[in-house]
Write an enzyme that holds these catalytic residues in place. Sequence first.
Site, PDB file in Angstrom:
ATOM      1  N   ASP A  12     -19.211  13.829 -29.012  1.00  0.00           N
ATOM      2  CA  ASP A  12     -20.353  13.289 -29.765  1.00  0.00           C
ATOM      3  C   ASP A  12     -20.212  11.783 -29.992  1.00  0.00           C
ATOM      4  OD1 ASP A  12     -22.712  13.289 -31.147  1.00  0.00           O
ATOM      5  OD2 ASP A  12     -21.900  14.166 -32.980  1.00  0.00           O
ATOM      6  N   HIS A  29     -23.785   7.366 -22.452  1.00  0.00           N
ATOM      7  CA  HIS A  29     -23.493   8.604 -21.709  1.00  0.00           C
ATOM      8  C   HIS A  29     -22.630   8.292 -20.480  1.00  0.00           C
ATOM      9  CE1 HIS A  29     -25.966  10.818 -24.406  1.00  0.00           C
ATOM     10  NE2 HIS A  29     -27.121  10.340 -23.976  1.00  0.00           N
ATOM     11  N   LEU A 123      -5.397  23.312 -14.471  1.00  0.00           N
ATOM     12  CA  LEU A 123      -6.278  23.304 -15.645  1.00  0.00           C
ATOM     13  C   LEU A 123      -7.593  24.016 -15.338  1.00  0.00           C
ATOM     14  CD1 LEU A 123      -6.965  21.881 -18.492  1.00  0.00           C
ATOM     15  CD2 LEU A 123      -8.170  20.199 -17.085  1.00  0.00           C
TER      16      LEU A 123
HETATM   17  C1  FPP Z   1     -23.517  13.404 -27.661  1.00  0.00           C
HETATM   18  O1  FPP Z   1     -23.780  12.061 -27.894  1.00  0.00           O
HETATM   19  C2  FPP Z   1     -23.322  13.675 -26.289  1.00  0.00           C
HETATM   20  C3  FPP Z   1     -24.171  14.389 -25.493  1.00  0.00           C
HETATM   21  C4  FPP Z   1     -25.458  14.933 -25.939  1.00  0.00           C
HETATM   22  C5  FPP Z   1     -23.878  14.643 -24.124  1.00  0.00           C
HETATM   23  C6  FPP Z   1     -22.421  14.654 -23.757  1.00  0.00           C
HETATM   24  C7  FPP Z   1     -22.371  14.090 -22.420  1.00  0.00           C
HETATM   25  C8  FPP Z   1     -21.406  13.305 -21.920  1.00  0.00           C
HETATM   26  C9  FPP Z   1     -20.135  12.976 -22.563  1.00  0.00           C
HETATM   27  C10 FPP Z   1     -21.584  12.679 -20.629  1.00  0.00           C
HETATM   28  C11 FPP Z   1     -22.181  13.588 -19.674  1.00  0.00           C
HETATM   29  C12 FPP Z   1     -21.163  14.420 -19.043  1.00  0.00           C
HETATM   30  C13 FPP Z   1     -21.553  15.243 -18.113  1.00  0.00           C
HETATM   31  C14 FPP Z   1     -20.537  15.938 -17.282  1.00  0.00           C
HETATM   32  C15 FPP Z   1     -22.978  15.484 -17.891  1.00  0.00           C
HETATM   33  P1  FPP Z   1     -25.134  11.695 -28.602  1.00  0.00           P
HETATM   34  O2  FPP Z   1     -26.072  11.235 -27.553  1.00  0.00           O
HETATM   35  O3  FPP Z   1     -25.623  12.841 -29.414  1.00  0.00           O
HETATM   36  O4  FPP Z   1     -24.659  10.523 -29.504  1.00  0.00           O
HETATM   37  P2  FPP Z   1     -25.285  10.097 -30.899  1.00  0.00           P
HETATM   38  O5  FPP Z   1     -25.111  11.264 -31.827  1.00  0.00           O
HETATM   39  O6  FPP Z   1     -24.451   8.939 -31.281  1.00  0.00           O
HETATM   40  O7  FPP Z   1     -26.715   9.745 -30.662  1.00  0.00           O
END
Ligand code: FPP
Length: 244
Positions: A12, A29, A123
């Site tokens: 997150d 991202h 893994l």
């Molecule tokens: C949360 O950050 C993250 C996500 C919704 C997506 C997680 C994705 C990745 C780490 C990269 C993608 C990886 C793959 C393999 C597709 P947020 O956008 O909710 O952050 P915020 O809460 O600060 O807005």
Amino acid sequence: MTSPAHVAIIMDGNGRWAKSRGLPRVAGHRAGVEALRNVVRAAPQLGISFLTVYAFSSENWSRPKSEVSDLMGLLKLFIRRDLAELHRNGVRVRVIGDRESLQPDIRGLLEEAEALTLANAGLTLVIAFNYGSRDEIVRAARKLAQAALRGEIEPHMIEAEDIAGALDTAGIPDPDLVIRTSGELRLSNFLLWQAAYSELVFVPCYWPDFGGDNLAEALRDFAGRERRFGGLSPEEAVTPALAR
Ligand code: FPP
């Protein structure tokens, strides 16, 4: 130090990481994918056998279309670019979540990654994609109800193991440790059944800043926890001989 066999991560804070740098969310991202690469490389060295990552939740569809499309694009890129390295390193890829509603190309890539790495013994990387715990439990309940209608199981004989076996995570041990980055203190519909006895570690840093050192620190925190699984700690527990 006893390492947890299975670590699950709620990655997150990509959006806030980007915002704090005056960058568009997609940059967060992208940096998040890089952090994921680093953590996948570090995990086996830290004694971890299963690593589950929450990459796209069933609730993430409610984000703006452009962000959904960015996340789909990043998953495709991750599989296309990294699959060969993952395979070379003996990583076995498993995907959990609802595949039915995914675009055929994404579904195809995920299935290709699973098929190619099926026999690997290193893994196990579990990618939660279009995943939501309640949705997973609903799909499992439907499977069991259908098996009962076909006369294959008796409803009153259904046990916790049958439910676990009908979940997407069938065959994967429950997570010992769940880590969430960015300081939020929630599970957000992630592994609700499987995390019944997991230790939880919340770290303040945003996901793109999380690396092998942070993972090692979370493992040290885990090692200091006393896991009782609903029982008593060894010193409080009365041995059966004394209890009689
Ligand atoms: C949360 O950050 C993250 C996500 C919704 C997506 C997680 C994705 C990745 C780490 C990269 C993608 C990886 C793959 C393999 C597709 P947020 O956008 O909710 O952050 P915020 O809460 O600060 O807005």
